[in-house]
Design an enzyme around this catalytic site. Structure first.
Site, PDB file in Angstrom:
ATOM      1  N   GLY A  13      -3.932   2.028  -0.226  1.00 29.62           N
ATOM      2  CA  GLY A  13      -3.408   1.185  -1.301  1.00 29.62           C
ATOM      3  C   GLY A  13      -3.548   1.959  -2.590  1.00 29.62           C
ATOM      4  N   PHE A  14      -2.414   2.167  -3.289  1.00 39.29           N
ATOM      5  CA  PHE A  14      -2.483   2.975  -4.520  1.00 39.29           C
ATOM      6  C   PHE A  14      -1.813   2.244  -5.667  1.00 39.29           C
ATOM      7  CE2 PHE A  14      -1.917   7.100  -6.895  1.00 39.29           C
ATOM      8  CZ  PHE A  14      -3.277   7.383  -6.973  1.00 39.29           C
ATOM      9  N   GLY A  15      -2.202   0.948  -5.810  1.00 37.33           N
ATOM     10  CA  GLY A  15      -1.753   0.164  -6.955  1.00 37.33           C
ATOM     11  C   GLY A  15      -2.827   0.255  -8.037  1.00 37.33           C
ATOM     12  N   GLY A  16      -3.068  -0.872  -8.705  1.00 38.70           N
ATOM     13  CA  GLY A  16      -4.023  -0.880  -9.816  1.00 38.70           C
ATOM     14  C   GLY A  16      -5.396  -0.350  -9.424  1.00 38.70           C
ATOM     15  N   LEU A  17      -5.963  -0.915  -8.373  1.00 42.26           N
ATOM     16  CA  LEU A  17      -7.319  -0.500  -7.987  1.00 42.26           C
ATOM     17  C   LEU A  17      -7.327   0.888  -7.351  1.00 42.26           C
ATOM     18  CD1 LEU A  17      -9.064  -3.682  -6.553  1.00 42.26           C
ATOM     19  CD2 LEU A  17      -9.200  -2.696  -8.832  1.00 42.26           C
ATOM     20  N   LYS A 123     -11.562 -11.012  -1.110  1.00 41.54           N
ATOM     21  CA  LYS A 123     -11.998 -12.106  -1.970  1.00 41.54           C
ATOM     22  C   LYS A 123     -12.158 -13.436  -1.231  1.00 41.54           C
ATOM     23  CE  LYS A 123      -9.188 -11.391  -5.624  1.00 41.54           C
ATOM     24  NZ  LYS A 123      -8.816 -11.235  -7.041  1.00 41.54           N
ATOM     25  N   THR A 190      -3.552  -8.516  -6.942  1.00 44.50           N
ATOM     26  CA  THR A 190      -4.658  -9.299  -7.506  1.00 44.50           C
ATOM     27  C   THR A 190      -4.108 -10.574  -8.149  1.00 44.50           C
ATOM     28  OG1 THR A 190      -5.864  -7.263  -7.930  1.00 44.50           O
ATOM     29  CG2 THR A 190      -6.576  -9.200  -9.165  1.00 44.50           C
ATOM     30  N   GLU A 193      -2.762 -13.009  -5.563  1.00 46.25           N
ATOM     31  CA  GLU A 193      -3.864 -13.662  -4.834  1.00 46.25           C
ATOM     32  C   GLU A 193      -4.573 -14.682  -5.730  1.00 46.25           C
ATOM     33  OE1 GLU A 193      -6.350 -10.925  -2.508  1.00 46.25           O
ATOM     34  OE2 GLU A 193      -4.599  -9.645  -2.276  1.00 46.25           O
ATOM     35  N   HIS A 197      -4.708 -19.536  -5.730  1.00 46.92           N
ATOM     36  CA  HIS A 197      -5.803 -20.508  -5.919  1.00 46.92           C
ATOM     37  C   HIS A 197      -5.407 -21.662  -6.840  1.00 46.92           C
ATOM     38  CE1 HIS A 197      -9.079 -18.206  -4.011  1.00 46.92           C
ATOM     39  NE2 HIS A 197      -8.459 -17.135  -4.460  1.00 46.92           N
TER      40      HIS A 197
HETATM   41  P1  NAD Z   1      -1.619  -3.679  -6.057  1.00 48.15           P
HETATM   42  O1  NAD Z   1      -0.588  -4.694  -5.782  1.00 48.15           O
HETATM   43  O2  NAD Z   1      -1.682  -3.105  -7.446  1.00 48.15           O
HETATM   44  O3  NAD Z   1      -1.452  -2.442  -5.065  1.00 48.15           O
HETATM   45  C1  NAD Z   1      -1.391  -2.589  -3.689  1.00 48.15           C
HETATM   46  C2  NAD Z   1      -1.148  -1.238  -3.031  1.00 48.15           C
HETATM   47  O4  NAD Z   1      -1.159  -1.406  -1.606  1.00 48.15           O
HETATM   48  C3  NAD Z   1       0.201  -0.597  -3.377  1.00 48.15           C
HETATM   49  O5  NAD Z   1       0.034   0.800  -3.514  1.00 48.15           O
HETATM   50  C4  NAD Z   1       1.040  -0.888  -2.136  1.00 48.15           C
HETATM   51  O6  NAD Z   1       2.080   0.072  -1.923  1.00 48.15           O
HETATM   52  C5  NAD Z   1      -0.006  -0.790  -1.052  1.00 48.15           C
HETATM   53  N1  NAD Z   1       0.369  -1.488   0.181  1.00 48.15           N
HETATM   54  C6  NAD Z   1       0.791  -2.753   0.322  1.00 48.15           C
HETATM   55  N2  NAD Z   1       1.069  -3.025   1.611  1.00 48.15           N
HETATM   56  C7  NAD Z   1       0.815  -1.884   2.307  1.00 48.15           C
HETATM   57  C8  NAD Z   1       0.933  -1.507   3.661  1.00 48.15           C
HETATM   58  N3  NAD Z   1       1.346  -2.366   4.589  1.00 48.15           N
HETATM   59  N4  NAD Z   1       0.586  -0.239   4.024  1.00 48.15           N
HETATM   60  C9  NAD Z   1       0.167   0.647   3.093  1.00 48.15           C
HETATM   61  N5  NAD Z   1       0.035   0.351   1.794  1.00 48.15           N
HETATM   62  C10 NAD Z   1       0.362  -0.899   1.396  1.00 48.15           C
HETATM   63  O7  NAD Z   1      -3.048  -4.270  -5.621  1.00 48.15           O
HETATM   64  P2  NAD Z   1      -4.357  -4.415  -6.527  1.00 48.15           P
HETATM   65  O8  NAD Z   1      -4.071  -5.380  -7.630  1.00 48.15           O
HETATM   66  O9  NAD Z   1      -4.881  -3.063  -6.843  1.00 48.15           O
HETATM   67  O10 NAD Z   1      -5.374  -5.191  -5.529  1.00 48.15           O
HETATM   68  C11 NAD Z   1      -5.823  -4.675  -4.308  1.00 48.15           C
HETATM   69  C12 NAD Z   1      -6.770  -5.674  -3.662  1.00 48.15           C
HETATM   70  O11 NAD Z   1      -8.014  -5.714  -4.350  1.00 48.15           O
HETATM   71  C13 NAD Z   1      -6.256  -7.108  -3.652  1.00 48.15           C
HETATM   72  O12 NAD Z   1      -6.391  -7.649  -2.356  1.00 48.15           O
HETATM   73  C14 NAD Z   1      -7.171  -7.827  -4.612  1.00 48.15           C
HETATM   74  O13 NAD Z   1      -7.396  -9.184  -4.293  1.00 48.15           O
HETATM   75  C15 NAD Z   1      -8.450  -7.048  -4.455  1.00 48.15           C
HETATM   76  N6  NAD Z   1      -9.332  -7.238  -5.612  1.00 48.15           N
HETATM   77  C16 NAD Z   1     -10.626  -7.570  -5.389  1.00 48.15           C
HETATM   78  C17 NAD Z   1     -11.493  -7.790  -6.446  1.00 48.15           C
HETATM   79  C18 NAD Z   1     -12.940  -8.133  -6.209  1.00 48.15           C
HETATM   80  O14 NAD Z   1     -13.681  -8.252  -7.170  1.00 48.15           O
HETATM   81  N7  NAD Z   1     -13.403  -8.306  -4.983  1.00 48.15           N
HETATM   82  C19 NAD Z   1     -11.022  -7.685  -7.755  1.00 48.15           C
HETATM   83  C20 NAD Z   1      -9.700  -7.310  -7.961  1.00 48.15           C
HETATM   84  C21 NAD Z   1      -8.861  -7.099  -6.873  1.00 48.15           C
END
Ligand code: NAD
Length: 330
Positions: A13-17, A123, A190, A193, A197
């Site tokens: 996963g190479f989005g925000g996190l 989460k 994020t 998700e 809620h």
């Molecule tokens: P995002 O939408 O910015 O990025 C998601 C990434 O996953 C993208 O690069 C996308 O191309 C990739 N992806 C999606 N489906 C895929 C697949 N089938 N195969 C390969 N890659 C795939 O996501 P984000 O906002 O960075 O969040 C990531 C996760 O972190 C979320 O589930 C979010 O709930 C979780 N999160 C947890 C906390 C915590 O405190 N526990 C806080 C923030 C976010």
């Protein structure tokens, strides 16, 4: 682990996190970032990937599959990367959409024959429950899986587990988070998700919303998501380690999707009774300058390092953020 003792890390996963994770790993000497995947491709270099180059490629072309010369475009990026890469551990920075996705990814790892450390920042309580069902399969596969290792669950849940030690009985654990981001599009999963809620929404409905629909919703609320009584796995994680029943744990917060300044200070309050009969509250508050990315990805890699220590000792299976101390990564 490579001969020099450096932990080779992949980020799925190479989005925000995921992108923040790459930047956090850049100056580290105990970990090397060698593998990455997104929905459309993956990149792998045993000698290490360049975070800035990968981030620029995703910005300009939409996938790490275009990273020159290490990228490959693929509709089956996770599986293909796993077969190719020689990583000791992965941070799963993937959306859990649908709510069964992370458990499916865990099953893919179990069936692949790969052995190593996995860390998620899941989460939802129901998502962690699905992983609990897989705990013996993970153990048999030689995988040390650290679940709920972001900020909440994660850093704040671990802080609650520590704070609980002063008390003979825990009355409540109250987590309140404030998140400020300049632009919701950086953290699409994020935000979706979180929308799930809100009253009237669920995971299916939120995951099917188009970007335009998300924007229309955020326009109505001036970019603010106010969340309370969330289904957050902090509750099951604290229950499993015997701190308190899950109904004593509450999670809520405010997300401002149009301003990087936090709308409120993220904190956890742990109230209990001491052995002398005094009722008191410990409060652990995060610095307002720390971003969501810092508070999620920092702990995730701390738990990955701790997981690696367990794995090296032959300890496999499922562990939560409240069971194991994260180890600081230099
Ligand atoms: P995002 O939408 O910015 O990025 C998601 C990434 O996953 C993208 O690069 C996308 O191309 C990739 N992806 C999606 N489906 C895929 C697949 N089938 N195969 C390969 N890659 C795939 O996501 P984000 O906002 O960075 O969040 C990531 C996760 O972190 C979320 O589930 C979010 O709930 C979780 N999160 C947890 C906390 C915590 O405190 N526990 C806080 C923030 C976010």
């Amino acid at each position: 682990m490579s001969a020099d003792g450096v932990i080779r890390v992949g980020v799925l996963g190479f989005g925000g996190l995921g992108q923040a994770a790459a930047r956090i790993l850049e100056p580290k000497t105990q970990m090397k970032w060698i593998a990455v995947a997104d929905r459309k491709g993956y990149a792998y270099n045993e000698a290490g990937l360049d975070g800035d180059a990968c981030i620029a490629t995703v910005r300009d072309r939409g996938s790490v599959g275009y990273v020159d010369p290490y990228g490959t475009l693929s509709n089956n990026s996770l599986q293909e990367l796993l077969e190719k890469a020689n990583a000791d551990g992965y941070f799963l920075a993937l959306p859990n959409l649908p709510n069964t996705f992370m458990a499916d990814v865990a099953r893919m790892f179990i069936h692949s024959g790969w052995r190593g450390v996995l860390v998620d920042a899941l989460k939802r309580t129901s998502a962690v429950e699905q992983l609990l069902q897989l705990q013996y399969q993970l153990q048999a596969a030689g995988i040390t899986y650290m679940t709920g290792c972001g900020a909440t669950p994660g850093l704040l849940t671990a802080a609650a587990a520590l704070a609980a030690q002063s008390y003979a009985e825990i009355h409540s654990v109250k987590i309140t988070f404030g998140v400020g981001i300049a632009n919701w599009e950086v953290y699409k999963a994020t935000i979706r998700e979180d929308i799930a809620h809100l009253p009237g929404y669920d995971v299916d409905k939120a995951s099917q919303m188009s970007d335009l629909q998300v924007e229309a919703l955020l326009d109505k609320t001036n970019g603010i998501l106010a969340l309370e009584g969330m289904e957050h796995a902090d509750d099951i994680i604290l229950e499993l380690v015997g701190i308190c029943d899950r109904d004593r744990v509450t999670v809520g917060g405010v997300v401002d999707t149009r301003n990087p300044k936090k709308p409120l200070s993220t904190n956890v309050k742990v109230t209990g009774r001491t052995f002398e009969g005094k009722i008191s509250t410990h409060t652990f508050t995060l610095g307002d300058e720390t971003s969501m990315a810092a508070n999620v990805c920092g702990p995730a890699f701390g738990y990955l390092k701790a997981g690696k220590t367990l794995h090296r000792r032959g300890i496999y299976g499922l562990f939560s953020c409240a069971e194991i101390m994260p180890q600081f990564v230099s």
